[in-house]
Write a protein that holds these residues in place. Sequence first.
Motif, PDB file in Angstrom:
ATOM      1  N   TRP A  61       1.843  -1.486   0.127  1.00  0.00           N
ATOM      2  CA  TRP A  61       0.652  -2.033   0.299  1.00  0.00           C
ATOM      3  C   TRP A  61      -0.597  -1.605  -0.671  1.00  0.00           C
ATOM      4  O   TRP A  61      -0.739  -0.690  -0.862  1.00  0.00           O
ATOM      5  CB  TRP A  61       1.006  -1.813   1.463  1.00  0.00           C
ATOM      6  N   TYR A  62      -1.819  -2.267  -0.398  1.00  0.00           N
ATOM      7  CA  TYR A  62      -2.563  -2.249  -0.925  1.00  0.00           C
ATOM      8  C   TYR A  62      -3.879  -3.127  -0.249  1.00  0.00           C
ATOM      9  O   TYR A  62      -3.804  -3.959   0.661  1.00  0.00           O
ATOM     10  CB  TYR A  62      -2.270  -3.022  -2.500  1.00  0.00           C
ATOM     11  N   LEU A  63      -4.901  -2.338   0.015  1.00  0.00           N
ATOM     12  CA  LEU A  63      -5.985  -3.097   0.214  1.00  0.00           C
ATOM     13  C   LEU A  63      -6.212  -4.167  -0.393  1.00  0.00           C
ATOM     14  O   LEU A  63      -6.458  -4.558  -1.367  1.00  0.00           O
ATOM     15  CB  LEU A  63      -7.337  -1.737   0.384  1.00  0.00           C
ATOM     16  N   ASP A  64      -6.186  -5.644   0.609  1.00  0.00           N
ATOM     17  CA  ASP A  64      -6.752  -6.594  -0.004  1.00  0.00           C
ATOM     18  C   ASP A  64      -7.912  -6.736  -0.969  1.00  0.00           C
ATOM     19  O   ASP A  64      -8.283  -7.503  -1.708  1.00  0.00           O
ATOM     20  CB  ASP A  64      -6.624  -7.504   0.839  1.00  0.00           C
ATOM     21  N   GLU A  65      -8.936  -6.216  -0.355  1.00  0.00           N
ATOM     22  CA  GLU A  65     -10.171  -6.298  -0.719  1.00  0.00           C
ATOM     23  C   GLU A  65     -10.494  -5.780  -2.520  1.00  0.00           C
ATOM     24  O   GLU A  65     -11.186  -5.677  -2.966  1.00  0.00           O
ATOM     25  CB  GLU A  65     -11.519  -6.170   0.135  1.00  0.00           C
ATOM     26  N   LEU A  66      -9.385  -4.517  -2.642  1.00  0.00           N
ATOM     27  CA  LEU A  66      -9.503  -3.765  -3.390  1.00  0.00           C
ATOM     28  C   LEU A  66      -8.717  -4.738  -4.798  1.00  0.00           C
ATOM     29  O   LEU A  66      -8.955  -4.741  -5.799  1.00  0.00           O
ATOM     30  CB  LEU A  66      -8.577  -3.023  -3.603  1.00  0.00           C
ATOM     31  N   LEU A  67      -8.347  -6.269  -4.135  1.00  0.00           N
ATOM     32  CA  LEU A  67      -6.467  -7.202  -5.347  1.00  0.00           C
ATOM     33  C   LEU A  67      -7.791  -8.148  -7.064  1.00  0.00           C
ATOM     34  O   LEU A  67      -9.186  -7.614  -6.198  1.00  0.00           O
ATOM     35  CB  LEU A  67      -6.040  -7.962  -5.086  1.00  0.00           C
ATOM     36  N   VAL A  68      -7.047  -7.780  -7.705  1.00  0.00           N
ATOM     37  CA  VAL A  68      -7.554  -8.333  -8.727  1.00  0.00           C
ATOM     38  C   VAL A  68      -7.368 -10.078  -8.773  1.00  0.00           C
ATOM     39  O   VAL A  68      -6.587 -10.051  -7.814  1.00  0.00           O
ATOM     40  CB  VAL A  68      -7.358  -7.949  -9.905  1.00  0.00           C
ATOM     41  N   LEU A 107       7.458   1.175  13.109  1.00  0.00           N
ATOM     42  CA  LEU A 107       5.793   0.983  13.757  1.00  0.00           C
ATOM     43  C   LEU A 107       4.903   1.014  12.330  1.00  0.00           C
ATOM     44  O   LEU A 107       4.154  -0.232  12.541  1.00  0.00           O
ATOM     45  CB  LEU A 107       6.172   1.850  14.297  1.00  0.00           C
ATOM     46  N   LEU A 108       4.870   1.365  11.609  1.00  0.00           N
ATOM     47  CA  LEU A 108       4.065   1.196  10.092  1.00  0.00           C
ATOM     48  C   LEU A 108       3.870   0.079   9.861  1.00  0.00           C
ATOM     49  O   LEU A 108       2.767  -1.117   9.979  1.00  0.00           O
ATOM     50  CB  LEU A 108       4.340   2.598   9.166  1.00  0.00           C
ATOM     51  N   VAL A 109       5.203  -0.599   9.715  1.00  0.00           N
ATOM     52  CA  VAL A 109       4.994  -1.484   8.551  1.00  0.00           C
ATOM     53  C   VAL A 109       5.017  -2.860   9.829  1.00  0.00           C
ATOM     54  O   VAL A 109       4.250  -3.449   9.108  1.00  0.00           O
ATOM     55  CB  VAL A 109       6.693  -1.959   8.446  1.00  0.00           C
ATOM     56  N   SER A 110       5.452  -2.853  10.797  1.00  0.00           N
ATOM     57  CA  SER A 110       4.593  -3.604  12.412  1.00  0.00           C
ATOM     58  C   SER A 110       3.396  -3.932  11.868  1.00  0.00           C
ATOM     59  O   SER A 110       2.141  -5.096  11.835  1.00  0.00           O
ATOM     60  CB  SER A 110       5.666  -4.148  13.572  1.00  0.00           C
ATOM     61  N   LYS A 111       2.475  -2.839  11.962  1.00  0.00           N
ATOM     62  CA  LYS A 111       1.320  -2.229  11.965  1.00  0.00           C
ATOM     63  C   LYS A 111       0.714  -3.393  11.266  1.00  0.00           C
ATOM     64  O   LYS A 111      -0.647  -3.221  10.998  1.00  0.00           O
ATOM     65  CB  LYS A 111       0.628  -1.101  12.331  1.00  0.00           C
ATOM     66  N   LEU A 112       0.696  -2.904   9.790  1.00  0.00           N
ATOM     67  CA  LEU A 112       0.312  -3.450   8.086  1.00  0.00           C
ATOM     68  C   LEU A 112       0.269  -4.650   8.168  1.00  0.00           C
ATOM     69  O   LEU A 112      -0.724  -5.142   8.144  1.00  0.00           O
ATOM     70  CB  LEU A 112       0.713  -2.520   7.192  1.00  0.00           C
ATOM     71  N   LYS A 113       1.409  -5.582   8.437  1.00  0.00           N
ATOM     72  CA  LYS A 113       1.866  -6.411   8.458  1.00  0.00           C
ATOM     73  C   LYS A 113       0.530  -7.307   9.270  1.00  0.00           C
ATOM     74  O   LYS A 113       0.659  -8.466   8.716  1.00  0.00           O
ATOM     75  CB  LYS A 113       3.408  -6.763   8.979  1.00  0.00           C
ATOM     76  N   SER A 114       0.675  -7.034  10.497  1.00  0.00           N
ATOM     77  CA  SER A 114      -0.560  -8.201  11.645  1.00  0.00           C
ATOM     78  C   SER A 114      -1.852  -7.698  10.932  1.00  0.00           C
ATOM     79  O   SER A 114      -2.603  -7.971  11.607  1.00  0.00           O
ATOM     80  CB  SER A 114      -0.068  -7.127  13.521  1.00  0.00           C
ATOM     81  N   ASP A 115      -1.961  -6.421  10.373  1.00  0.00           N
ATOM     82  CA  ASP A 115      -3.681  -6.638   9.874  1.00  0.00           C
ATOM     83  C   ASP A 115      -3.845  -6.735   8.042  1.00  0.00           C
ATOM     84  O   ASP A 115      -3.230  -6.902   7.744  1.00  0.00           O
ATOM     85  CB  ASP A 115      -3.189  -4.825   9.499  1.00  0.00           C
ATOM     86  N   THR A 116      -4.693  -8.263   8.493  1.00  0.00           N
ATOM     87  CA  THR A 116      -5.199  -8.644   7.323  1.00  0.00           C
ATOM     88  C   THR A 116      -5.889  -7.982   6.151  1.00  0.00           C
ATOM     89  O   THR A 116      -6.095  -8.676   5.007  1.00  0.00           O
ATOM     90  CB  THR A 116      -5.825  -9.746   7.878  1.00  0.00           C
ATOM     91  N   ARG A 117      -6.343  -6.700   5.668  1.00  0.00           N
ATOM     92  CA  ARG A 117      -7.060  -6.356   5.245  1.00  0.00           C
ATOM     93  C   ARG A 117      -5.699  -5.854   4.024  1.00  0.00           C
ATOM     94  O   ARG A 117      -6.755  -5.130   3.296  1.00  0.00           O
ATOM     95  CB  ARG A 117      -7.562  -5.146   6.227  1.00  0.00           C
ATOM     96  N   PHE A 118      -4.731  -5.965   4.500  1.00  0.00           N
ATOM     97  CA  PHE A 118      -3.737  -5.493   3.630  1.00  0.00           C
ATOM     98  C   PHE A 118      -2.781  -6.269   3.752  1.00  0.00           C
ATOM     99  O   PHE A 118      -2.419  -7.972   3.405  1.00  0.00           O
ATOM    100  CB  PHE A 118      -2.391  -4.275   4.438  1.00  0.00           C
ATOM    101  N   ALA A 119      -2.138  -6.053   1.757  1.00  0.00           N
ATOM    102  CA  ALA A 119      -1.363  -6.678   1.359  1.00  0.00           C
ATOM    103  C   ALA A 119      -0.407  -5.947   0.779  1.00  0.00           C
ATOM    104  O   ALA A 119      -0.745  -5.388   0.694  1.00  0.00           O
ATOM    105  CB  ALA A 119      -1.951  -7.574  -0.184  1.00  0.00           C
ATOM    106  N   HIS A 120       1.190  -6.520   1.031  1.00  0.00           N
ATOM    107  CA  HIS A 120       2.498  -6.044   0.347  1.00  0.00           C
ATOM    108  C   HIS A 120       2.825  -7.224  -0.684  1.00  0.00           C
ATOM    109  O   HIS A 120       3.287  -8.256  -0.674  1.00  0.00           O
ATOM    110  CB  HIS A 120       2.811  -5.868   1.645  1.00  0.00           C
ATOM    111  N   PHE A 121       3.393  -6.228  -1.401  1.00  0.00           N
ATOM    112  CA  PHE A 121       4.783  -6.930  -2.378  1.00  0.00           C
ATOM    113  C   PHE A 121       5.686  -5.709  -2.110  1.00  0.00           C
ATOM    114  O   PHE A 121       6.144  -4.838  -2.329  1.00  0.00           O
ATOM    115  CB  PHE A 121       4.127  -6.343  -4.155  1.00  0.00           C
TER     116      PHE A 121
END
Length: 551
Positions: A211-218, A193-207
Motif C-alpha cells: 500500500w502507498y499514499l496515492d499522492e506520492l505515486l510517480v 478490517l485494515l484492508v477494508s478500511k484502506l480500500k475504501s479510502d481513495t488516498r491509498f493505492a495498492h498493488f
Amino acid sequence: MVDKITFHGAPEEQELASWVFNLMMLQGTMFSEGAAIRQSLTNLASYFVQSGVESDAQKMADRLDRVLGQNAEVFKRVEQGGQVIFSTSKRGYYVHPVFQVQQPEYAYDGDLTDQAFLDFEASMVMPEIPRPGVQLPSAFARSEEEEPVPDAVIEKAAPAPTSELLPARVPAVDLTLEREEVRRRYGDILRTLLVSKLKSDTRFAHFGDEWYLDELLVRFSKGDMRRLREYIADSGQAETDTTLLAEVLDKHPYEEDYERYLFSLNYRLAEDPKTFEFKGVADEYLWAVSETPSHISTRRVLKLQDIGMEYRYLERGTAEVVNVEAWTHTLSYFEWENGVLPYNQQARAILPPPFLEGQRAAVLEFRLPQWGRIMWAELRYPVGARGGWVDGLEDVWQELLVPGAQLSIERTDRGNVFLISVEHTEPELVSVLRYDERHGRFGFAEVEVNYHLDEGLTISETRFASLDGARRLDDAGRRQADAVLGFAFEYVGIPVDKGGRDAYWAGLEDLMPVVNIEKPFSQDYLVSYLDTQSSYSRDDVAEGYYLYFPG
C-alpha cells in the motif's frame, strides 16, 4: 523484520523497552518493512498506567523517555506539535524520509528555484493504545447509545456490502501477549478490517499486499509507458519490474526514491491490463505484453482452451492437502503427451497461488539437476469453468521420461523456481506405449529406464498388449468421458454376460492408466463418475471392479 534486538539499560529497563517495541510492532503489523511505526509518549505512558505499571502518568512518561532515549538506535525521538513522538520500524530502526515533490502548476506562484518537500508523517495521527482486555475502537463497533443486540443476532446478520466479510465487533486484544501470539489469535480479523478500511479510502493505492499514499505515486508519461511496452516486446520474454525500472526508466536501488518508483511502476502497469499482463509471483514480479511468447507446449494433441476444460473436474472440490513438503506425482500418458501437470490439491500446496486478483498465469522455472536441464513453464490458473494446469513441459517429458515416471517436485528459496527429481534405479529396458502418427495407431517401443516407475500407472506391453494397434478416439470422442471409459473397458476389460446383458468387467488398477491416455482422471474422480452414471455398476463380489454396459 529483525529477529532479535538487544536493548540497553538495567534488566527492568530492557524489559520495558522490549515491551514498547512489541506494542509498536503490533501497531504496525500490516506495515511494510521500512515504514514508520510511530507513537506518542503520552499514549505510551497512558497505556502503562492503565496496565498498572505506574500510577502517575508524568512519572511514567519521564521513565519511558529516559529508557527509550537509552535505545536511540531503535527508537527515533522527535518533538512535533508540542508532543514527543517515538518512531521505529520492523527493521529495528527508522530513518525519516522526506520526498521532493513537484508543485502543481496551477497552484505554484513561488520562485522557480524553490524546492517543495512533502513530509508525509506530519499529518499522521497517533492511535490510542487500547488497555488490555478493552475492545479496540473501530468504525464497525456499536455506539454506547445504541440498543444492545445479542451476539447470536449479530452473527446471523447479513454482512455489509464490502469486498471482504467484516466482523460485527472487533475482538478484545490483550497487548501483553507476545507479538506472534497476537497475530495467531487476531491476525486474520485485524487484517480484514485494515484492508477494508484502506480500500475504501481513495488516498491509498495498492498493488497486491503493498500500500502507498496515492499522492506520492510517480506519474509516468505516455512516452514512458510506450517505451516499457516496446522493451518487453523486444526482449522476447516476461521482464521483472526491477529490470524495467533500471533499463527503461534509469532508476537504481541506491537512489533514495527507488522504492517509490518501484511501487508506482507496478501499480501503473496493473492499471493497464489490456497492454501489460502480470505473470509473476509474490517475491518476483514479471510483466508480459501481447508479443511475449507463452511457455506452452506446441506439439500436443489438444488445444490450449481444451486443456483447461479437461481439468475442470479439479474445481469440483476434493480433500484439502496441507503441510506438503514435496509434491509426489506419477506422470500419466495424457500429461506426458501434452506436456502438462494438473493443478490439483497437492500442486496447490507447493506452487504459488495467484498474486493479483484475476491473474491468469505465472511463469515458473523448473530445474532438473539430475539431467542438468532447466525449463520455463506457465502455471495457468483456474478461470470460470476451466481448471488449472502447468503447461510447457513437453520437451522434458518426452526426451527424459516415460508415462508412469514417479516425480518429486519441491520448492526452492525462490517462489517461482522448483526442483523436479526422480529416484534412480538400475537401468532396464521397458516396452511402453507410443502413438504412431504416420499409421494412426498405438504401439509399443523399448526404452531404457533408470528411474522408479509406478507400475500401477505404467502402460507397459506386458500388462496392456491388447492396446497394440488400437486407434485413438476422434476429437469428439476424446471430449466425452463415456467414450473414453468405453474405450478403456473394451481394451482391458473381460466380456461377460450379466443378467442376459453384454458387459465388460474391469478393475480400477487397469482402467486408471488407460483412461488417462485420452483424458485426465484422478482416481477419486474416476470412482465418483463410475458410481453416478447408469452405464456402470460396482461388482458385488470383487472390490474395486466395475461392470460397463455398452449402449
